[in-house]
Design an enzyme around this catalytic site. Structure first.
Site, PDB file in Angstrom:
ATOM      1  N   HIS A 166      31.910  53.179  42.722  1.00  0.00           N
ATOM      2  CA  HIS A 166      31.014  52.739  43.923  1.00  0.00           C
ATOM      3  C   HIS A 166      31.572  53.131  45.300  1.00  0.00           C
ATOM      4  O   HIS A 166      31.252  52.573  46.257  1.00  0.00           O
ATOM      5  CB  HIS A 166      31.859  51.157  44.082  1.00  0.00           C
ATOM      6  CG  HIS A 166      31.492  50.225  42.997  1.00  0.00           C
ATOM      7  ND1 HIS A 166      30.334  49.317  43.425  1.00  0.00           N
ATOM      8  CD2 HIS A 166      31.597  50.074  41.796  1.00  0.00           C
ATOM      9  CE1 HIS A 166      30.246  48.608  42.246  1.00  0.00           C
ATOM     10  NE2 HIS A 166      30.786  48.989  41.137  1.00  0.00           N
ATOM     11  N   ASP A 382      31.098  56.368  53.511  1.00  0.00           N
ATOM     12  CA  ASP A 382      31.101  55.159  52.932  1.00  0.00           C
ATOM     13  C   ASP A 382      30.051  55.302  51.681  1.00  0.00           C
ATOM     14  O   ASP A 382      29.159  55.796  51.878  1.00  0.00           O
ATOM     15  CB  ASP A 382      30.552  53.865  53.856  1.00  0.00           C
ATOM     16  CG  ASP A 382      30.941  52.710  53.277  1.00  0.00           C
ATOM     17  OD1 ASP A 382      31.382  52.631  52.100  1.00  0.00           O
ATOM     18  OD2 ASP A 382      31.044  51.775  54.250  1.00  0.00           O
TER      19      ASP A 382
HETATM   20  P1  ADP Z   1      33.537  47.799  51.031  1.00  0.00           P
HETATM   21  O1  ADP Z   1      33.044  47.706  49.517  1.00  0.00           O
HETATM   22  O2  ADP Z   1      34.035  49.459  51.379  1.00  0.00           O
HETATM   23  O3  ADP Z   1      34.495  46.935  51.338  1.00  0.00           O
HETATM   24  P2  ADP Z   1      30.834  47.005  51.739  1.00  0.00           P
HETATM   25  O4  ADP Z   1      30.220  46.900  53.179  1.00  0.00           O
HETATM   26  O5  ADP Z   1      30.222  47.558  50.621  1.00  0.00           O
HETATM   27  O6  ADP Z   1      32.357  47.768  52.011  1.00  0.00           O
HETATM   28  O7  ADP Z   1      31.073  45.823  51.195  1.00  0.00           O
HETATM   29  C1  ADP Z   1      32.029  44.791  51.897  1.00  0.00           C
HETATM   30  C2  ADP Z   1      31.894  43.277  51.188  1.00  0.00           C
HETATM   31  O8  ADP Z   1      32.854  42.431  51.663  1.00  0.00           O
HETATM   32  C3  ADP Z   1      30.505  42.623  51.658  1.00  0.00           C
HETATM   33  O9  ADP Z   1      29.804  42.065  50.674  1.00  0.00           O
HETATM   34  C4  ADP Z   1      30.719  41.530  52.781  1.00  0.00           C
HETATM   35  O10 ADP Z   1      30.011  40.466  52.823  1.00  0.00           O
HETATM   36  C5  ADP Z   1      32.091  41.269  52.422  1.00  0.00           C
HETATM   37  N1  ADP Z   1      32.906  40.823  53.636  1.00  0.00           N
HETATM   38  C6  ADP Z   1      33.253  41.597  54.708  1.00  0.00           C
HETATM   39  N2  ADP Z   1      33.732  41.067  55.576  1.00  0.00           N
HETATM   40  C7  ADP Z   1      34.136  39.807  55.097  1.00  0.00           C
HETATM   41  C8  ADP Z   1      35.146  38.811  55.643  1.00  0.00           C
HETATM   42  N3  ADP Z   1      35.649  39.098  56.681  1.00  0.00           N
HETATM   43  N4  ADP Z   1      35.070  37.859  54.651  1.00  0.00           N
HETATM   44  C9  ADP Z   1      34.709  37.969  53.519  1.00  0.00           C
HETATM   45  N5  ADP Z   1      33.770  38.639  52.981  1.00  0.00           N
HETATM   46  C10 ADP Z   1      33.687  39.920  53.698  1.00  0.00           C
HETATM   47  C1  G6P Z   2      35.905  48.922  47.583  1.00  0.00           C
HETATM   48  C2  G6P Z   2      36.044  49.619  46.486  1.00  0.00           C
HETATM   49  C3  G6P Z   2      36.486  48.773  45.515  1.00  0.00           C
HETATM   50  C4  G6P Z   2      37.704  47.777  46.050  1.00  0.00           C
HETATM   51  C5  G6P Z   2      37.314  47.172  47.416  1.00  0.00           C
HETATM   52  C6  G6P Z   2      38.421  46.609  48.014  1.00  0.00           C
HETATM   53  O1  G6P Z   2      34.806  48.447  47.727  1.00  0.00           O
HETATM   54  O2  G6P Z   2      34.939  50.369  45.984  1.00  0.00           O
HETATM   55  O3  G6P Z   2      36.702  48.957  44.054  1.00  0.00           O
HETATM   56  O4  G6P Z   2      37.869  46.516  45.000  1.00  0.00           O
HETATM   57  O5  G6P Z   2      36.817  48.242  48.374  1.00  0.00           O
HETATM   58  O6  G6P Z   2      39.716  47.024  47.829  1.00  0.00           O
HETATM   59  P1  G6P Z   2      40.950  46.603  47.211  1.00  0.00           P
HETATM   60  O7  G6P Z   2      41.904  47.722  47.135  1.00  0.00           O
HETATM   61  O8  G6P Z   2      41.321  45.524  47.804  1.00  0.00           O
HETATM   62  O9  G6P Z   2      40.560  46.391  45.805  1.00  0.00           O
END
Ligand code: ADP
Ligand code: G6P
Length: 738
Positions: A166, A382
């Site tokens: 991911h 990202d």
């Molecule tokens: P990452 O995987 O690096 O965290 P992404 O943008 O791919 O970044 O995914 C973030 C996910 O977390 C999204 O599906 C978003 O809806 C969810 N998200 C982001 N901020 C919040 C929040 N404050 N509360 C709940 N869910 C959140």
């Molecule tokens: C990214 C990574 C995931 C991870 C998430 C939240 O989306 O690709 O593998 O689960 O961040 O991070 P955390 O360390 O809290 O699992």
């Protein structure tokens, strides 16, 4: 019934304890939110860590936890506090995460962390194997579990294993700095299908496989330990309808149902006719470029003061990995920047930045997405970024402008967004102005494109495509495996051998009887091989022939005093037992003087390559060269040679890391046909590993036992894994040694 097992470090729900009671919260991050929709829709089991430490659980609590997660079709892997420190905070988030996002300055290499990473991957393997039945499909996720595919495959070779990363896969130049790079790649190669968000990550991965493991890749396929596995890109989507429907419901909602947050947002929008809000949502992670974004916003307010008191920046940062020092520093830096910028610009009626540091319920997320006219998403790196996609999905009226970093995987599919370089403040400031002033027509035009794509390639479709490709890989795998030499086939082979009256055994040398070495002359026969060949040639009514591309001098030195037949230079010369060499073909050599200087220019430009001059052929060897450069040069050389030799009776052959130019009418097929013409054989066995042996396989009669070494495309009837297995097989011909 067959099931799919999803495996990731975190389960979609996290459990914590409050006064000895269990509290369940949804996990944040793209992996959890994306896969949750896939999990809810099907009959899958999700295996991962529950969120609690082993030390905090007594047997009664464990039972409660297990029951709570079983209700969600999940199963837990138990991790100790030490595991979390060394595997999760340590190797996963202090080594792999920063390195894969090109933050080398944050990357640490600690032996202790690596040991724990291996140990925890083994723990995951144990739990997964406990739940796995034959016919199940296992889908492993993300960088915390890079070793898991191999650990599963080793125990359950017949179970399909998919892996999806991911986050970005970095360039070879970065990845090679890892002390444990081979182990990690080997771990990943346990999968039958490896998926990445973008083609660039896929290409970086293949490049590391070629350069570090020195494995051959053919387009996006890798032959590895008798299996063919595939690598492909699958850009992850979102649950489009869920976001769209939620947004529609919000638009239709009466004032009494509005959340406090929504009321505050509306109040700002009504404060001035041209009031607008800019939204940014991420986990508080240094890869997301939050400080840069704040500084760019400050620069924007300085450069375009007309937007002061009209534009509000909403910064939602979700707490993440707060035990890692870099994240603590980032939190401090963000707090300070927000404070400084607010202090610099605030008026009695206006604060430029609203800052939230917390996780928010889904409904509030939708409030934010639907209220903000601009989304500013500027990660430094990202893997994908789902927030960008979610924002566009919620814009039901097709208004709203997405300003997106070109460093996010999502930028590859969202060309209609305003793409920016996250390090270029000038560009960000100008783009923000453009976004805030963009006409509704242009907004609608851009968003319509993106919405159509997001709707079509939803997370459900993404998962389906991945599974389809995984099952196709498995089927293809079976076609090839069906040709493998099984004990049954061995019985048949040796049975016909013992029964036959005149037997011919044709053996290629390099890559078949001995392994390749960097320098051809180092691949000498060893004593065990001499003994094996002597024994074989002493068998009754057996003609043993070594048939090779090697030159006459080398084979004279190695096998000149042996009683078996030697055919060298692909069939130019033959030496029958103790007799002299005889030429099978009459060839001219002048062409060599013309072509040699051309090949020499390739040697000069491709370090590690060299020319081998045989009596009637020239060979360009590139085994020792950088594999990517060599592959590129090989294609170039083949093109040049093919255009030059069209008038000669020459042909260009590509062997195993070698390109050879020789007379067209000389090949192992022609040479073996001559042998068949001389005697009436009722048993023929031929084995070889490369392209030049294919002539022989094709020329021999259908009933001949033809065997290819290595899992490659072939006309041979059977395939065998490697040189060790070849020698083992050959021993079977020796009576009494079966
Ligand atoms: P990452 O995987 O690096 O965290 P992404 O943008 O791919 O970044 O995914 C973030 C996910 O977390 C999204 O599906 C978003 O809806 C969810 N998200 C982001 N901020 C919040 C929040 N404050 N509360 C709940 N869910 C959140
Ligand atoms: C990214 C990574 C995931 C991870 C998430 C939240 O989306 O690709 O593998 O689960 O961040 O991070 P955390 O360390 O809290 O699992």
């Amino acid at each position: 019934m067959n099931k799919t097992i999803i495996v990731s470090n975190r389960l979609p729900l996290q459990i914590s304890l409050h006064n000895n009671n269990l509290v369940l919260t949804p996990s944040v991050g793209g992996l959890a939110t994306g896969m949750k929709s896939v999990h809810e829709g099907g009959k899958s089991l999700w295996i991962g860590w529950s969120g609690l430490k082993e030390e905090d659980l007594d047997p009664k609590l464990t039972e409660k936890v297990n029951a709570a997660i079983a209700k969600e079709n999940c199963a837990a892997v138990s991790l100790t506090g030490k595991d979390l420190n060394n595997f999760y905070y340590g190797f996963s988030n202090n080594t792999l995460w920063p390195m894969f996002h090109y933050f080398m300055e944050y990357t640490t290499f600690e032996g202790k962390h690596w040991e724990s990473y291996k140990e925890v991957n083994r723990k995951f393997a144990e739990t997964v194997l406990e739940h796995t039945n034959d016919g199940d499909t296992i889908w492993v996720h993300d960088y915390q579990l890079l070793l898991l595919p191999e650990l599963i495959k080793r125990e359950r070779p017949n179970v399909s294993v998919g892996f999806f990363l991911h986050i970005p896969f970095p360039s070879y130049e970065v990845f090679r700095a890892l002390p444990w790079r081979e182990e990690l790649l080997n771990g990943m190669l346990g999968a039958d299908l490896l998926g990445f968000h973008t083609y660039d990550y896929e290409r970086h991965f293949l490049s590391s496989v070629r350069r570090i493991l020195r494995l051959d890749t053919h387009f996006n396929e890798i032959s590895y330990q008798g299996r063919t596995l595939r690598v492909d890109s699958f850009p992850m989507g979102i649950d489009y309808n869920k976001f769209r429907n939620a947004a529609i419901a919000h638009h239709e909602q009466g004032p009494e149902y509005k959340s406090d947050l929504k009321k505050r947002l509306d109040a700002h929008l009504q404060s001035a006719p041209d009031a607008k809000m800019i939204l940014s949502i991420d986990r508080l992670d240094y890869t997301k470029g939050i400080p840069n974004r704040l500084k760019a916003f400050e620069y924007f307010l300085d450069k375009y003061p007309q937007f002061r008191e009209k534009v509000r920046f909403i910064l939602l940062a979700v707490p993440s990995r707060s035990n890692v020092p870099q994240y603590q520093l980032l939190k401090k830096e963000t707090d300070e920047l927000v404070g400084r910028i607010n202090g610099k610009f605030s008026t009695v009626n206006w604060t430029p930045i609203w800052y939230f540091y917390r996780s928010m319920p889904f409904e509030n997320l939708i409030d934010l997405y639907t209220s903000c006219g601009v989304a500013l998403i500027t990660p430094i790196r990202d893997g994908m970024n789902l927030v960008a996609k979610e924002y566009i999905a919620t814009r039901v009226d097709k208004d709203g402008v997405l300003v997106l970093s070109e460093m996010a995987g999502a930028a590859k599919e969202m060309n209609e967004a305003l793409l920016i370089n996250p390090n270029n403040f000038e560009q960000i400031a100008d783009t923000l102005k453009r976004a805030l002033e963009m006409t509704e027509e242009e907004q609608a035009e851009r968003n319509a494109f993106m919405q159509r794509r997001l709707e079509r390639y939803s997370v459900e479709k993404w998962a389906k495509e991945f599974m389809k490709a995984l099952h196709a890989t498995k089927q293809q795998h079976h076609v090839i495996v069906s040709k493998k030499i099984t004990p049954e086939i061995k019985k048949q082979l040796f049975g016909s051998y013992y029964k036959a009256k005149r037997k011919l055994i044709l053996l290629d040398y390099d890559g078949t009887l001995v392994n390749f070495t960097n320098i051809p002359k180092d691949a000498k026969p060893d004593d065990a091989l001499y003994d094996l060949l002597d024994d074989l040639s002493n068998q009754e009514n057996t003609d043993l022939v070594l048939i090779s591309g090697r030159d006459k001098e080398t084979f004279t030195k190695w096998f000149g005093d042996r009683r078996y037949t030697l055919i060298v230079e692909h069939g130019v010369w033959l030496k029958s037992g103790y007799k002299e060499w005889q030429a099978l073909e009459k060839l001219k050599k002048e062409w060599m003087n013309n072509l040699r200087p051309i090949i020499e220019t390739f040697v000069d430009r491709t370090p590690g390559t060299f020319i081998e001059e045989k009596n009637f052929s020239l060979a360009w060897h590139f085994r020792k060269a950088d594999p990517e450069l060599a592959q590129q040069r090989a294609t170039e050389l083949k093109t040049v040679l093919t255009s030059l030799i069209s008038n000669h009776e020459l042909s260009v052959l590509e062997g195993n890391k070698v390109i050879e130019i020789k007379s067209s009418n000389v090949n192992k097929g022609r040479a073996s046909s001559r042998l068949l013409a001389e005697k009436d054989y009722d048993f023929i066995f031929a084995i070889g590993d490369d392209w030049t042996d294919e002539y022989m396989f094709r020329e021999l009669p259908e009933e001949a036992y033809t065997v290819k070494v290595g899992l490659k495309e072939t006309s041979a009837r059977y395939y065998i894994k490697d040189t060790d297995s070849v020698r083992e097989l050959l021993k079977g011909f020796l009576k009494g040694k079966v």
